[in-house]
Scaffold this motif. Structure first.
Motif, PDB file in Angstrom:
ATOM      1  N   LEU A   1       0.827  -1.202   0.000  1.00  0.00           N
ATOM      2  CA  LEU A   1       0.000   0.000   0.000  1.00  0.00           C
ATOM      3  C   LEU A   1       0.865   1.258   0.000  1.00  0.00           C
ATOM      4  O   LEU A   1       0.616   2.204  -0.738  1.00  0.00           O
ATOM      5  CB  LEU A   1      -0.943   0.002   1.202  1.00  0.00           C
ATOM      6  N   GLY A   2       1.915   1.270   0.805  1.00  0.00           N
ATOM      7  CA  GLY A   2       2.826   2.410   0.840  1.00  0.00           C
ATOM      8  C   GLY A   2       3.568   2.585  -0.466  1.00  0.00           C
ATOM      9  O   GLY A   2       3.723   3.707  -0.963  1.00  0.00           O
ATOM     10  N   ASP A   3       4.038   1.483  -1.035  1.00  0.00           N
ATOM     11  CA  ASP A   3       4.738   1.545  -2.331  1.00  0.00           C
ATOM     12  C   ASP A   3       3.810   2.065  -3.425  1.00  0.00           C
ATOM     13  O   ASP A   3       4.211   2.876  -4.261  1.00  0.00           O
ATOM     14  CB  ASP A   3       5.275   0.163  -2.724  1.00  0.00           C
ATOM     15  N   MET A   4       2.553   1.625  -3.400  1.00  0.00           N
ATOM     16  CA  MET A   4       1.580   2.072  -4.383  1.00  0.00           C
ATOM     17  C   MET A   4       1.290   3.569  -4.220  1.00  0.00           C
ATOM     18  O   MET A   4       1.191   4.304  -5.206  1.00  0.00           O
ATOM     19  CB  MET A   4       0.275   1.281  -4.234  1.00  0.00           C
ATOM     20  N   LEU A   5       1.202   4.028  -2.969  1.00  0.00           N
ATOM     21  CA  LEU A   5       0.932   5.437  -2.722  1.00  0.00           C
ATOM     22  C   LEU A   5       2.074   6.312  -3.242  1.00  0.00           C
ATOM     23  O   LEU A   5       1.834   7.319  -3.913  1.00  0.00           O
ATOM     24  CB  LEU A   5       0.709   5.687  -1.232  1.00  0.00           C
ATOM     25  N   VAL A   6       3.315   5.926  -2.980  1.00  0.00           N
ATOM     26  CA  VAL A   6       4.464   6.696  -3.471  1.00  0.00           C
ATOM     27  C   VAL A   6       4.468   6.721  -4.996  1.00  0.00           C
ATOM     28  O   VAL A   6       4.705   7.769  -5.605  1.00  0.00           O
ATOM     29  CB  VAL A   6       5.786   6.120  -2.920  1.00  0.00           C
ATOM     30  N   ASP A   7       4.190   5.596  -5.615  1.00  0.00           N
ATOM     31  CA  ASP A   7       4.144   5.540  -7.078  1.00  0.00           C
ATOM     32  C   ASP A   7       3.061   6.465  -7.618  1.00  0.00           C
ATOM     33  O   ASP A   7       3.291   7.214  -8.574  1.00  0.00           O
ATOM     34  CB  ASP A   7       3.907   4.102  -7.539  1.00  0.00           C
ATOM     35  N   MET A   8       1.890   6.439  -6.998  1.00  0.00           N
ATOM     36  CA  MET A   8       0.788   7.279  -7.443  1.00  0.00           C
ATOM     37  C   MET A   8       1.128   8.763  -7.262  1.00  0.00           C
ATOM     38  O   MET A   8       0.887   9.578  -8.158  1.00  0.00           O
ATOM     39  CB  MET A   8      -0.488   6.951  -6.668  1.00  0.00           C
ATOM     40  N   LEU A   9       1.709   9.131  -6.140  1.00  0.00           N
ATOM     41  CA  LEU A   9       2.085  10.523  -5.901  1.00  0.00           C
ATOM     42  C   LEU A   9       3.143  10.983  -6.900  1.00  0.00           C
ATOM     43  O   LEU A   9       3.079  12.106  -7.411  1.00  0.00           O
ATOM     44  CB  LEU A   9       2.580  10.700  -4.468  1.00  0.00           C
ATOM     45  N   ASP A  10       4.124  10.124  -7.170  1.00  0.00           N
ATOM     46  CA  ASP A  10       5.157  10.479  -8.149  1.00  0.00           C
ATOM     47  C   ASP A  10       4.561  10.674  -9.544  1.00  0.00           C
ATOM     48  O   ASP A  10       4.945  11.599 -10.269  1.00  0.00           O
ATOM     49  CB  ASP A  10       6.254   9.409  -8.197  1.00  0.00           C
TER      50      ASP A  10
END
Length: 62
Positions: free
Chosen positions: A26-35
């Protein structure tokens, strides 16, 4: 902003490890989405502090 991933009444302190610990999907997905949002110009990113904020300039996403 509310993204609909967790219930509105869920406290952040009870789930913050999912966002801040390496290896949680979930954290990895959030960082990817924000980037990706920063690349599209929707967000502005401060790389030094890894902070994001809404871009106040109008964005043409068409």
């Amino acid at each position: 902003m509310f993204l609909g991933v967790l219930p509105r009444d869920q406290t952040f302190s009870s789930v913050k490890r999912m966002f801040w610990v390496d290896g949680y999907p979930l954290g990895d997905m959030l960082v990817d989405m924000l980037d990706r949002m920063a690349e599209a110009g929707v967000l502005l990113k401060n790389d030094e502090d890894v902070q994001y904020k809404w871009n106040p300039a109008p964005i043409d996403l068409s």
